[in-house]
Design an enzyme around this catalytic site. Structure first.
Site, mmCIF file in Angstrom:
data_model
loop_
_atom_site.group_PDB
_atom_site.id
_atom_site.type_symbol
_atom_site.label_atom_id
_atom_site.label_comp_id
_atom_site.label_asym_id
_atom_site.label_seq_id
_atom_site.Cartn_x
_atom_site.Cartn_y
_atom_site.Cartn_z
ATOM 1 N N GLN A 136 -4.428 -1.737 9.936
ATOM 2 C CA GLN A 136 -4.220 -2.893 9.123
ATOM 3 C C GLN A 136 -4.635 -4.279 10.050
ATOM 4 O O GLN A 136 -4.277 -4.337 11.033
ATOM 5 C CB GLN A 136 -2.733 -3.328 8.687
ATOM 6 C CG GLN A 136 -2.449 -4.406 7.966
ATOM 7 C CD GLN A 136 -2.526 -4.482 6.723
ATOM 8 O OE1 GLN A 136 -3.534 -3.378 5.738
ATOM 9 N NE2 GLN A 136 -3.732 -5.974 5.868
ATOM 10 N N LYS A 160 0.510 -1.130 0.398
ATOM 11 C CA LYS A 160 0.317 -0.260 0.172
ATOM 12 C C LYS A 160 0.803 1.126 0.178
ATOM 13 O O LYS A 160 0.177 1.803 -0.792
ATOM 14 C CB LYS A 160 -1.060 0.463 1.651
ATOM 15 C CG LYS A 160 -1.777 -0.890 0.871
ATOM 16 C CD LYS A 160 -2.528 -1.328 2.601
ATOM 17 C CE LYS A 160 -3.696 -2.312 2.172
ATOM 18 N NZ LYS A 160 -4.351 -2.732 3.016
ATOM 19 N N ASP A 163 -11.521 2.161 4.284
ATOM 20 C CA ASP A 163 -11.261 0.380 4.038
ATOM 21 C C ASP A 163 -13.041 0.404 3.194
ATOM 22 O O ASP A 163 -13.194 -0.196 3.334
ATOM 23 C CB ASP A 163 -10.946 0.204 5.475
ATOM 24 C CG ASP A 163 -9.622 -0.298 5.549
ATOM 25 O OD1 ASP A 163 -9.444 -1.086 4.236
ATOM 26 O OD2 ASP A 163 -8.464 -0.986 5.903
#
Ligand code: GUN
Length: 280
Positions: free
Chosen positions: A93, A49, A116
């Site tokens: 994460q 990412k 997200d």
């Protein structure tokens, strides 16, 4: 033989589009990435990412925290990032170490920075068809279907898996695209009889070679969301690729299928967040 859907090439195209848009902003977009502990897979995902951000001209602010980080410390960091004007998106994460409460963390990220699309506010917006962000993996799958001119309207779509991150939102986006959707899971009876009806079969189960040729209709579109390791440690999906490919019309490989698309759609969400913060 099926056409292989090239997720890597399409992701490069999406990222180039995002980079061009990001370059037009009056300031750089920014993503804060939180990684707690030493989960090896998570480290690889986070590194990916950060690389994507660099490619798209997006600043990344890494926060690598020790596994012993407390809930209070993590929430305090999120609160700081919520209030940081350089940070457009916050990504924590998952999975988190056992002692941390993932749901509380998801709820703590301010919805306008929830790139997200995990916060209930953004999930709700998506469900009513008024999305701010789209969940990255399902959005990546929809982008693949569009790119390859694969129609969804009126088609029978079967999703394997009902996770909040993939299965449920995947079903929702396919429904909004006028597909007729069935979500299957570990308690589904006579699974193969359902999957065999699928014009579009999306698997997000996490079991190597779970989807066998007898479960797939001739000419079906087969999308494999999973990232598993086989007995030799090789990266693979849920689909028995060699056996299913001859029956399918389109199929995604693992690696090089959905994975790169998930990351590319994250970049799009960061761009959206930055535009919203800038009033554009
Ligand atoms: N862990 C596995 N997939 C994801 C994802 O898309 N976002 C976050 N934050 N964690 C993950």
């Amino acid at each position: 033989m099926a056409i292989r859907i090239d997720g890597k090439a399409l992701a490069a195209k999406v990222k180039a589009r995002t980079a061009a848009e990001a370059a037009k902003l009056p300031r750089q977009a920014g993503l804060a990435v939180i990684l707690v502990g030493e989960n090896p897979a998570s480290k690889v995902y986070v590194a990916g990412k950060e690389k994507d951000c660099a490619e798209c001209g997006i600043r990344s602010f890494p926060h690598k925290l020790p596994a012993e980080t407390t809930q209070e410390e993590l929430l305090a960091l999120i609160e700081k990032l919520n209030n940081d004007p350089d940070v457009d998106g916050i990504l924590c994460q998952l999975p988190l170490p056992e002692h941390l409460d993932e749901e509380a963390v998801i709820h703590a990220i301010r919805p306008d920075k929830d790139v997200d699309c995990f916060h209930p506010f953004n999930v709700g917006r998506m469900v009513i068809g008024r999305p701010v962000f789209l969940p990255c993996t399902p959005a990546g799958v929809m982008e693949m279907l569009r790119e390859y001119d694969i129609p969804v309207r009126g088609k029978r779509c079967v999703v394997l898996g009902r996770s909040n991150i993939v299965g449920k939102p995947m079903g929702m986006l396919l429904t909004q695209a006028d597909g007729t959707v069935t979500i299957c899971h570990s308690r589904t009876e006579d699974l193969a009889s359902i999957t065999r009806q699928a014009d579009i079969l999306v698997s997000a189960i996490g079991k190597t070679r779970f989807v066998t040729a007898d479960m797939v209709k001739e000419g079906a579109v087969v999308i494999d969301v999973a990232m598993n390791r086989d007995e030799n440690g090789k990266l693979c999906g849920d689909v028995d690729f060699a056996a299913v490919e001859p029956r399918a019309s389109y199929i995604t490989p693992v690696p090089g299928g959905v994975g790169p698309m998930t990351r590319a759609m994250l970049m799009e969400n960061i761009l959206t967040a930055a535009k919203n913060h800038l009033g554009l």
